[in-house]
Design an enzyme around this catalytic site. Sequence first.
Site, PDB file in Angstrom:
ATOM      1  N   ARG A   2      18.874 -28.143  14.325  1.00 58.41           N
ATOM      2  CA  ARG A   2      19.403 -28.416  13.005  1.00 58.41           C
ATOM      3  C   ARG A   2      19.480 -26.952  12.457  1.00 58.41           C
ATOM      4  NH1 ARG A   2      19.171 -33.432  10.259  1.00 58.41           N
ATOM      5  NH2 ARG A   2      18.345 -32.158   8.507  1.00 58.41           N
ATOM      6  N   GLU A  60       9.975 -18.662  19.440  1.00 58.63           N
ATOM      7  CA  GLU A  60       8.451 -19.064  19.638  1.00 58.63           C
ATOM      8  C   GLU A  60       8.278 -20.340  20.509  1.00 58.63           C
ATOM      9  OE1 GLU A  60      10.282 -19.531  16.920  1.00 58.63           O
ATOM     10  OE2 GLU A  60      10.116 -21.642  15.989  1.00 58.63           O
ATOM     11  N   HIS A  94      14.698 -20.069  17.566  1.00 58.09           N
ATOM     12  CA  HIS A  94      13.260 -20.295  17.613  1.00 58.09           C
ATOM     13  C   HIS A  94      12.944 -19.619  18.847  1.00 58.09           C
ATOM     14  CE1 HIS A  94      12.731 -23.551  14.607  1.00 58.09           C
ATOM     15  NE2 HIS A  94      14.174 -24.079  15.135  1.00 58.09           N
ATOM     16  N   CYS A  96      14.682 -20.034  11.618  1.00 52.63           N
ATOM     17  CA  CYS A  96      15.025 -21.149  11.246  1.00 52.63           C
ATOM     18  C   CYS A  96      14.785 -21.625   9.855  1.00 52.63           C
ATOM     19  CB  CYS A  96      14.537 -22.412  12.238  1.00 52.63           C
ATOM     20  SG  CYS A  96      15.926 -24.134  12.138  1.00 52.63           S
TER      21      CYS A  96
END
Lengths: 309, 217
Positions: free
Chosen positions: B149, B191, B189, B90
């Site tokens: 986003r 993670e 993401h 990101c």
Amino acid sequence: MSSELSSTSAQVPGGNPETGTARVKRGMAEQLKGGVIMDVVTPEEAKIAEDAGAVAVMALERVPADIRKDGGVARMSDPDMIDGIISAVSIPVMAKSRIGHFVEAQVLQSLGVDYIDESEVLTPADEVNHSDKWAFTTPFVCGATNLGEALRRIAEGAAMIRSKGEAGTGNVVEAVRHLRQIKNEIGRLRALDNHELYAAAKELRAPYELVKEVAELGKLPVVLFSAGGVATPADAALMRQLGAEGVFVGSGIFKSGDPAKRAAAIVKATTFYDDPKIIADASRDLGEAMVGINCDTLPEAERYANRGW
Amino acid sequence: MSTHSKPSAADHPVIGVLALQGDVREHLAALAGAGALARPVRRPDELAEADGLVVPGGESTTMAKLAVAFGLLEPLRERIRAGMPAYGSCAGMIMLADKILDGRDDQETIGGIDMIVRRNAFGRQNESFEAAVEMAGIDGGPVEGLFIRAPWVESVGAGVEVLATVRSGESGTHPVAVRQGNLLATSFHPELTGDHRVHELFVAMVRAAARCAAAGA
């Protein structure tokens, strides 16, 4: 180029992507960690905040210090003002709704704000119920003074928690009290066995499943920031060392002598919260801090932290 | 997979996570889950000890500003030019892009991947979404893509391999995972999902680079 790309790589299987999931809402707060969220009342202030390295801005009509001074009913901001701030900056924009005023929250969602703060700083619209935050695509952050309050807000759908502190005072004492309270209660849950967790849930007035989750994780299942009274770089670093994952700064920046400089200094001290030399350097030559209020002289009715339950 | 003569970067690579701001803890946990020694990096001397680097998700304008203020940007660029493997998710993808769109006018990136990345391309938070993403080089089915986003890759140079794409409404299909040499980037993401396969891929890249360096030395 796009035709070549689509022939060499896979498409999203299964069709429709899903918006507004708990992971997407909570995940947004994870992206703010280690950062400073700053209260702003104009597009110009929003730009100063972004220039200084804020991770997000909170758009509101008056900072808490002015709400205290002016009195009256404090409400959601003017949509034009929020639009103006959204178009002025590229970082996320948050805005406040009154506690329990789910129509203000609906309006904020329709304006496209990135996070809604159901905030005790505004005058509560419902003295029994908070908004049902699961009903929204836009994620919510809520204040809490203790673990039970934090878990009730999460049960209602809050995707981020901030310790309340006492907004608009420039006095960090309540922020410290509330964050220590939350951390301390989490620590106590860790020491309980499975039998005891049921009684703990009853005492906390929070759902058992959430209590059990916190006992296992040793932390809230959502991001925890600190708010309410941070006025200096050292205040921000203090809250980080006490376990806050980031800080909200309200009146502390734009009620000070040199907002741009103070904002940048608080950002630096929030990242290097455990490095006193960097905090010292960031604290030099910042001009006047906001004057501040001693919280023990605040009448009960002017304590915002008592709003919400 | 590797010889067990002595502990080395190839066996136990030290992977730093740029810890100026963002979801550092989740990357540290995912890297540890993928078998690396993971450490936060905020200073040039911490960067010097890392065999590879993750640039986490977060706010790219904040990270860039802090990297400049604390003298980390040039050391980061030097390490990446010298071949240090890096992975960005990101905001990290934005930081590894040679060029960006819809950033701030003065926004610096570390650079390294020959691509143009559009910031917040999928929209604001209300448009943030999760979707299953098929990613080349990742076996065992699609990864859970959390797009918050999120940026997308607008265009890539000849040396950049596109590993995954996502279709977005009218605007067509956009790359959301890319690799160029030792550099890896995703719009989403991993993670945040508990699925460590992307981090395992990156740890394998760091190990391979360390073996290469050892063989060349």
